[in-house]
Write an enzyme that holds these catalytic residues in place. Structure first.
Site, mmCIF file in Angstrom:
data_model
loop_
_atom_site.group_PDB
_atom_site.id
_atom_site.type_symbol
_atom_site.label_atom_id
_atom_site.label_comp_id
_atom_site.label_asym_id
_atom_site.label_seq_id
_atom_site.Cartn_x
_atom_site.Cartn_y
_atom_site.Cartn_z
ATOM 1 N N GLY A 141 2.560 2.322 10.868
ATOM 2 C CA GLY A 141 3.512 3.439 10.759
ATOM 3 C C GLY A 141 4.234 3.757 12.054
ATOM 4 N N HIS A 195 -9.551 1.187 5.085
ATOM 5 C CA HIS A 195 -8.262 1.383 5.751
ATOM 6 C C HIS A 195 -8.468 2.338 6.932
ATOM 7 C CE1 HIS A 195 -4.141 2.543 6.554
ATOM 8 N NE2 HIS A 195 -3.777 1.449 5.897
ATOM 9 N N LYS A 232 0.072 4.258 -0.190
ATOM 10 C CA LYS A 232 -0.576 5.431 0.407
ATOM 11 C C LYS A 232 -0.375 6.634 -0.531
ATOM 12 C CE LYS A 232 -0.176 3.219 4.827
ATOM 13 N NZ LYS A 232 -0.117 3.308 6.270
ATOM 14 N N ASN A 240 0.865 -1.184 0.000
ATOM 15 C CA ASN A 240 0.000 0.000 0.000
ATOM 16 C C ASN A 240 0.901 1.233 0.000
ATOM 17 O OD1 ASN A 240 -1.786 2.056 0.476
ATOM 18 N ND2 ASN A 240 -2.413 1.362 2.527
ATOM 19 N N SER A 278 3.611 -2.050 10.301
ATOM 20 C CA SER A 278 5.059 -2.110 10.515
ATOM 21 C C SER A 278 5.678 -3.443 10.104
ATOM 22 C CB SER A 278 5.402 -1.765 11.971
ATOM 23 O OG SER A 278 4.983 -0.449 12.263
ATOM 24 N N GLU A 332 -5.289 -4.909 10.504
ATOM 25 C CA GLU A 332 -4.286 -3.878 10.729
ATOM 26 C C GLU A 332 -4.562 -3.164 12.049
ATOM 27 O OE1 GLU A 332 -2.276 -2.675 6.771
ATOM 28 O OE2 GLU A 332 -3.846 -1.254 7.227
ATOM 29 N N GLU A 365 -6.847 4.753 7.931
ATOM 30 C CA GLU A 365 -6.633 6.179 7.607
ATOM 31 C C GLU A 365 -7.870 6.770 6.926
ATOM 32 O OE1 GLU A 365 -2.929 5.506 5.603
ATOM 33 O OE2 GLU A 365 -2.018 4.979 7.523
#
Ligand code: 13P
Length: 261
Positions: free
Chosen positions: A179, A104, A14, A12, A219, A173, A106
């Site tokens: 991250g 996701h 992003k 991904n 991560s 996730e 985010e």
């Protein structure tokens, strides 16, 4: 990992790399995979560039027959019409997009996406022949207060909008691992993925539960991928930062080398 299910390593990107960078990256990635004797019949690789890169990615993948699938990072739940800024699933399928990430964390956080909307997006993708990668995951606070409950509730609500018989991928996730450089342990990933599979069994039956791939994301790096992939209910990875580096992503795709050592 279970031999019934083909591992999927998904990158991904992003909001990174424009279409020119995507072209250069994909060319280099394919050389790097070739140099390390990547075998697409063993492990599947997919990259998820920004929308504006998809046409370029499609062109290079098709013209050079690269063994890489293309995914998108989001899709509209509507088919067409007055939805400024949105992208229809049919547009993605005409660019040979095979997968789309939905839900996701985010998007849930910055665009207030709900489970019901994520479910509708999954259904729209499926209508266009695209496999949704349905993301679920809990925040640290949710984990402390509710244990493993949140991702299972998310999955239940999302699947309420997804037709029976549909094929999809699930990505677990944990928000606290994204991250942060602090991945879940392999045992934590296995525990949640196993709960997710049990929930799938309850909702969709044994056949779907045993055929559906569940990825871990958060991560993931070349030095922890092998451990994740040794877990019976982890069938691949959704990789963020480490998917932007050719060497690192190649090593993640070739995690089997790590297992053999
Ligand atoms: P990182 O691998 O950068 O933690 O991101 C994970 C992720 O969000 C993939 O979708």
């Amino acid at each position: 990992m279970n031999t019934q299910r083909k591992p999927l390593i998904a990158g991904n990107w992003k909001m990174n790399y424009d279409h020119l960078q995507a072209l250069a990256f994909l060319q280099k990635l394919s050389w790097s995979l070739k140099n390390t004797a990547y075998d697409s019949s063993v492990t599947e690789v997919a990259v998820f560039p920004p929308f504006t890169d998809l046409r370029s990615a499609q062109t290079i993948v098709a013209s050079e027959k690269l063994p890489i699938k293309i995914g998108a990072q989001d899709v509209s739940h509507e088919q067409s019409g007055a939805y400024t800024g949105d992208i229809a699933a049919a547009f993605l399928s005409s660019l040979d997009v095979s997968y789309v990430i939905v839900g996701h964390s985010e998007r849930r956080e910055y665009h207030a996406e709900t489970d019901s909307l994520v479910g509708k997006k999954s259904a729209a993708a499926l209508t266009a022949g695209i496999t949704p990668v349905i993301c679920v995951g809990e925040s640290l606070q949710q984990r402390e207060e509710q244990g493993t409950v949140v991702p299972l509730v998310q999955l239940t609500e999302v699947l309420a909008e997804v037709p029976e018989g549909a094929e999809f991928v699930i990505a677990y996730e944990p928000v606290w691992a994204i991250g942060s450089g602090q991945a879940a342990t392999a045992a934590q990933a296995q525990e949640m993925c196993s709960h997710i599979r049990s929930k799938l069994r309850e909702l969709r039956g044994e056949e779907v539960a045993s055929a559906t791939r569940i990825l871990y994301g958060g991560s993931v790096k070349s030095d922890n991928i092998a451990e994740f992939m040794q877990q019976p209910d982890v069938d691949g990875a959704l990789v963020g930062g480490a998917s932007l580096k050719i060497d690192e992503f190649t090593k993640i795709v070739q995690y089997q080398t790590g297992l053999a050592e």
